[in-house]
Design a protein around this motif. Structure first.
Motif, PDB file in Angstrom:
ATOM      1  N   ALA A 121       3.915   2.463  -2.278  1.00 57.77           N
ATOM      2  CA  ALA A 121       5.056   1.899  -1.561  1.00 57.77           C
ATOM      3  C   ALA A 121       5.025   2.422  -0.125  1.00 57.77           C
ATOM      4  CB  ALA A 121       6.356   2.300  -2.245  1.00 57.77           C
ATOM      5  N   ARG A 122       5.322   1.535   0.824  1.00 59.54           N
ATOM      6  CA  ARG A 122       5.291   1.966   2.226  1.00 59.54           C
ATOM      7  C   ARG A 122       6.275   3.104   2.485  1.00 59.54           C
ATOM      8  NH1 ARG A 122       2.937   0.227   6.678  1.00 59.54           N
ATOM      9  NH2 ARG A 122       2.177  -1.685   5.671  1.00 59.54           N
ATOM     10  N   LEU A 123       7.345   3.190   1.707  1.00 60.56           N
ATOM     11  CA  LEU A 123       8.303   4.267   1.893  1.00 60.56           C
ATOM     12  C   LEU A 123       7.755   5.618   1.435  1.00 60.56           C
ATOM     13  CD1 LEU A 123      11.649   2.560   0.762  1.00 60.56           C
ATOM     14  CD2 LEU A 123      10.953   3.146   3.093  1.00 60.56           C
ATOM     15  N   PHE A 124       6.738   5.603   0.556  1.00 63.22           N
ATOM     16  CA  PHE A 124       6.174   6.852   0.032  1.00 63.22           C
ATOM     17  C   PHE A 124       4.643   6.838   0.146  1.00 63.22           C
ATOM     18  CE2 PHE A 124      10.369   7.167  -1.681  1.00 63.22           C
ATOM     19  CZ  PHE A 124      10.612   8.525  -1.802  1.00 63.22           C
ATOM     20  N   PRO A 125       4.129   6.913   1.384  1.00 59.94           N
ATOM     21  CA  PRO A 125       2.681   6.833   1.595  1.00 59.94           C
ATOM     22  C   PRO A 125       1.998   8.195   1.546  1.00 59.94           C
ATOM     23  CG  PRO A 125       3.780   6.817   3.706  1.00 59.94           C
ATOM     24  CD  PRO A 125       4.859   6.958   2.662  1.00 59.94           C
ATOM     25  N   SER A 126       2.385   9.042   0.597  1.00 60.63           N
ATOM     26  CA  SER A 126       1.929  10.431   0.612  1.00 60.63           C
ATOM     27  C   SER A 126       0.423  10.569   0.430  1.00 60.63           C
ATOM     28  CB  SER A 126       2.663  11.238  -0.463  1.00 60.63           C
ATOM     29  OG  SER A 126       2.517  10.629  -1.735  1.00 60.63           O
ATOM     30  N   MET A 127      -0.143   9.871  -0.553  1.00 59.32           N
ATOM     31  CA  MET A 127      -1.588   9.969  -0.769  1.00 59.32           C
ATOM     32  C   MET A 127      -2.350   9.287   0.371  1.00 59.32           C
ATOM     33  SD  MET A 127      -3.898  11.298  -2.775  1.00 59.32           S
ATOM     34  CE  MET A 127      -3.282  11.507  -4.465  1.00 59.32           C
ATOM     35  N   PHE A 128      -1.814   8.172   0.867  1.00 64.85           N
ATOM     36  CA  PHE A 128      -2.427   7.492   2.010  1.00 64.85           C
ATOM     37  C   PHE A 128      -2.533   8.445   3.193  1.00 64.85           C
ATOM     38  CE2 PHE A 128      -1.994   5.237   6.017  1.00 64.85           C
ATOM     39  CZ  PHE A 128      -2.942   4.225   5.915  1.00 64.85           C
ATOM     40  N   GLY A 139      10.184  -5.764  -0.307  1.00 64.98           N
ATOM     41  CA  GLY A 139      10.331  -7.177  -0.675  1.00 64.98           C
ATOM     42  C   GLY A 139       9.172  -7.678  -1.509  1.00 64.98           C
ATOM     43  N   ALA A 140       7.961  -7.200  -1.196  1.00 67.82           N
ATOM     44  CA  ALA A 140       6.779  -7.599  -1.965  1.00 67.82           C
ATOM     45  C   ALA A 140       6.836  -7.043  -3.383  1.00 67.82           C
ATOM     46  CB  ALA A 140       5.510  -7.120  -1.258  1.00 67.82           C
ATOM     47  N   LEU A 141       7.340  -5.826  -3.533  1.00 62.63           N
ATOM     48  CA  LEU A 141       7.494  -5.235  -4.859  1.00 62.63           C
ATOM     49  C   LEU A 141       8.498  -6.027  -5.691  1.00 62.63           C
ATOM     50  CD1 LEU A 141       7.586  -1.464  -3.820  1.00 62.63           C
ATOM     51  CD2 LEU A 141       5.819  -2.531  -5.239  1.00 62.63           C
ATOM     52  N   GLU A 142       9.621  -6.377  -5.075  1.00 63.79           N
ATOM     53  CA  GLU A 142      10.645  -7.156  -5.782  1.00 63.79           C
ATOM     54  C   GLU A 142      10.085  -8.505  -6.226  1.00 63.79           C
ATOM     55  OE1 GLU A 142      14.367  -7.465  -3.703  1.00 63.79           O
ATOM     56  OE2 GLU A 142      14.255  -5.397  -2.979  1.00 63.79           O
ATOM     57  N   HIS A 143       9.358  -9.162  -5.335  1.00 64.46           N
ATOM     58  CA  HIS A 143       8.795 -10.477  -5.651  1.00 64.46           C
ATOM     59  C   HIS A 143       7.792 -10.378  -6.792  1.00 64.46           C
ATOM     60  CE1 HIS A 143       7.549 -14.570  -5.174  1.00 64.46           C
ATOM     61  NE2 HIS A 143       6.352 -14.253  -4.705  1.00 64.46           N
ATOM     62  N   ALA A 144       6.994  -9.325  -6.792  1.00 66.50           N
ATOM     63  CA  ALA A 144       5.991  -9.155  -7.844  1.00 66.50           C
ATOM     64  C   ALA A 144       6.644  -8.915  -9.200  1.00 66.50           C
ATOM     65  CB  ALA A 144       5.051  -8.005  -7.488  1.00 66.50           C
ATOM     66  N   GLY A 163       9.790   8.900   2.300  1.00 66.13           N
ATOM     67  CA  GLY A 163      11.107   9.034   1.707  1.00 66.13           C
ATOM     68  C   GLY A 163      11.876   7.737   1.789  1.00 66.13           C
ATOM     69  N   GLY A 164      12.901   7.629   0.974  1.00 66.37           N
ATOM     70  CA  GLY A 164      13.722   6.425   0.965  1.00 66.37           C
ATOM     71  C   GLY A 164      13.975   5.951  -0.451  1.00 66.37           C
ATOM     72  N   ASP A 165      14.687   4.857  -0.555  1.00 65.73           N
ATOM     73  CA  ASP A 165      15.104   4.327  -1.848  1.00 65.73           C
ATOM     74  C   ASP A 165      14.184   3.174  -2.221  1.00 65.73           C
ATOM     75  OD1 ASP A 165      16.525   4.019  -4.134  1.00 65.73           O
ATOM     76  OD2 ASP A 165      18.309   3.168  -3.210  1.00 65.73           O
ATOM     77  N   THR A 166      13.089   3.481  -2.909  1.00 70.73           N
ATOM     78  CA  THR A 166      12.117   2.448  -3.245  1.00 70.73           C
ATOM     79  C   THR A 166      12.299   1.937  -4.670  1.00 70.73           C
ATOM     80  OG1 THR A 166       9.753   1.941  -3.463  1.00 70.73           O
ATOM     81  CG2 THR A 166      10.428   4.206  -3.932  1.00 70.73           C
ATOM     82  N   LEU A 167      11.973   0.676  -4.864  1.00 73.61           N
ATOM     83  CA  LEU A 167      11.977   0.099  -6.207  1.00 73.61           C
ATOM     84  C   LEU A 167      10.898   0.744  -7.066  1.00 73.61           C
ATOM     85  CD1 LEU A 167      13.077  -2.145  -8.122  1.00 73.61           C
ATOM     86  CD2 LEU A 167      11.306  -3.642  -7.173  1.00 73.61           C
ATOM     87  N   ALA A 168       9.818   1.181  -6.423  1.00 71.82           N
ATOM     88  CA  ALA A 168       8.682   1.765  -7.150  1.00 71.82           C
ATOM     89  C   ALA A 168       8.875   3.265  -7.327  1.00 71.82           C
ATOM     90  CB  ALA A 168       7.383   1.473  -6.395  1.00 71.82           C
ATOM     91  N   GLU A 169       9.940   3.641  -8.016  1.00 70.94           N
ATOM     92  CA  GLU A 169      10.262   5.066  -8.151  1.00 70.94           C
ATOM     93  C   GLU A 169       9.192   5.823  -8.941  1.00 70.94           C
ATOM     94  OE1 GLU A 169      13.275   4.603 -11.971  1.00 70.94           O
ATOM     95  OE2 GLU A 169      14.110   4.843  -9.978  1.00 70.94           O
TER      96      GLU A 169
END
Length: 413
Positions: A214-221, A266-271, A232-238
């Protein structure tokens, strides 16, 4: 004193380790189906094969690594029990198989953990202890209890034994489709990708391995690219919302993985919505990350044979309902129109006639007379409505404006 381990990460996790894990856990986990999706393949412009890990008993692949770790405990370790810090799928997988094997399992969760997750873990036999406000505080407390109670800590991802269990997903995928051009795998702490990459590259050095965060949690990237993106942030991909990736897993991923893609909310929600609508399967945000990456990067995957892991299906039902409704808005099948009216008899009735003429169904109506910038004799009416597609809504809006109405539409990013 034990000498420090100077071996490379790839020495500590091999194809032989994953094959041994597969033999060890055989019959105790579900060998989940891997199916071709004709519709998603047509939409994405590539050949998509789905691995349904959301069909495990606890609805996630995490069972594989947890069970592999449990089966390698000594008798004394099994008697004393194990401990982990997790508010997600690892806690359920470890608790379920620990209970089944007669191994006491303690799970430390932050006090902020939703009650439903606590109840799910307890329902499969885990003993939950709530501590701290954040995962980091819960993790530190779990390591403290590990020492005080002489328990064995089972890490959710940064452990070669756990990663070997997760790698069995790739063994099954490549047995079903040896000709896969690439694997697209969600990355949180990196356990799943580490295990799968070890298998895939050993079988076929030319296979492409694409990680997704998730773009909000790009830790490994950030870790493997040397970037310093905000995390950080409120991601759907918790399930992959990890601020500190594994040390061991980062070495494997840095060495074997070709690319890590970042996906928007938005892409996560759509998927998630597409997988339910098309494949009739429920996945959590992390489980839909692979599909989100493919749909967000069509040229990257065009014409390829792609394996996606639906790594989990544990999503709150209210959240799922919200995701589905928001997807209807993005697709144009649901809309909210704000129409300025004069506060007089028949004003709303006349508007309703246009909705009827365009066969647009009204879901909800809300009047606002006070908190407006209109004159005292004016009002706003907010109308939520649904139609066949965005064009039908657009024609209604055009007709309303042609009649002199001021119409404002609302869109999601």
């Amino acid at each position: 004193m034990t000498a420090p381990d100077t071996s490379s990460a790839t020495d500590r996790l091999t194809l032989a380790d994953v094959r041994a894990a597969a033999d060890r856990i055989a019959g105790a986990i579900v060998e989940t189906p891997m199916l071709h999706s004709q519709t998603l393949s047509r939409i994405a412009g590539c050949d998509i094969w789905l691995k349904f890990e959301n069909l495990q008993f606890t609805a996630a692949y995490k069972e594989r690594g947890a069970l592999n770790a449990l089966l390698q405990l000594s008798e004394e370790q099994r008697r004393r029990g194990v401990i982990a810090a997790s508010a997600g799928n690892h806690s359920q997988g470890l608790s379920y198989h620990g209970t089944r094997l007669g191994v006491p399992v303690t799970i430390v969760m932050p006090r902020t953990t939703p009650t439903v997750k606590v109840m799910q873990t307890e329902s499969v036999g885990g003993q939950v202890e709530l501590y701290g406000e954040t995962f980091d505080e819960a993790y530190a407390h779990a390591r403290k209890l590990e020492r005080e109670r002489d328990l064995t800590f089972v890490h959710p991802f940064d452990d070669p034994i756990v990663a070997a269990g997760q790698g069995t997903v790739a063994l099954e995928m490549l047995a079903a489709r040896p000709d896969l051009d690439c694997l697209v795998v969600p990355i949180g702490g990196g356990g799943l990708m580490s295990g799968m990459a070890t298998v895939a590259k050993a079988n076929n050095p030319d296979i492409q391995l694409i990680g997704v965060q998730a773009r909000l949690f790009p830790s490994m990237f950030s870790r493997v690219t040397g970037s310093d993106l905000p995390c950080g942030g409120d991601t759907l991909a918790e399930g992959i919302a990890v601020k500190a990736p594994g040390e061991f897993t980062a070495q494997i991923i840095g060495e074997l993985v070709d690319e890590i893609l970042l996906v928007e909310e938005g892409a996560l929600e759509h998927a998630v919505a597409l997988l339910l609508q098309i494949e009739k399967t429920v996945v959590e945000g992390a489980g839909a990350a692979g599909l989100a990456a493919v749909l967000s990067n069509p040229e990257r995957f065009k014409g390829k044979t792609v394996g996606l892991v639906l790594c989990g299906g544990n999503i709150d039902t209210r959240l799922l309902a919200n995701v589905l409704l928001r997807d209807l808005v993005r697709s144009g099948r649901m809309a909210r129109l704000r129409i300025a009216l004069q506060d007089r008899p028949g004003a709303l009735y006349n508007v309703m006639g246009l909705f009827d003429a365009h066969t647009v169904n009204i879901i909800e109506i809300h009047h606002q007379r006070v908190f407006t910038s209109l004159p005292a004799k004016g009002l706003y009416t907010d109308i939520e409505c649904e139609a066949r597609d965005a064009n039908q809504i657009a024609r209604l809006v055009e007709a309303l404006r042609a009649k002199g109405y001021s119409v404002e539409t609302f869109e999601l990013e």
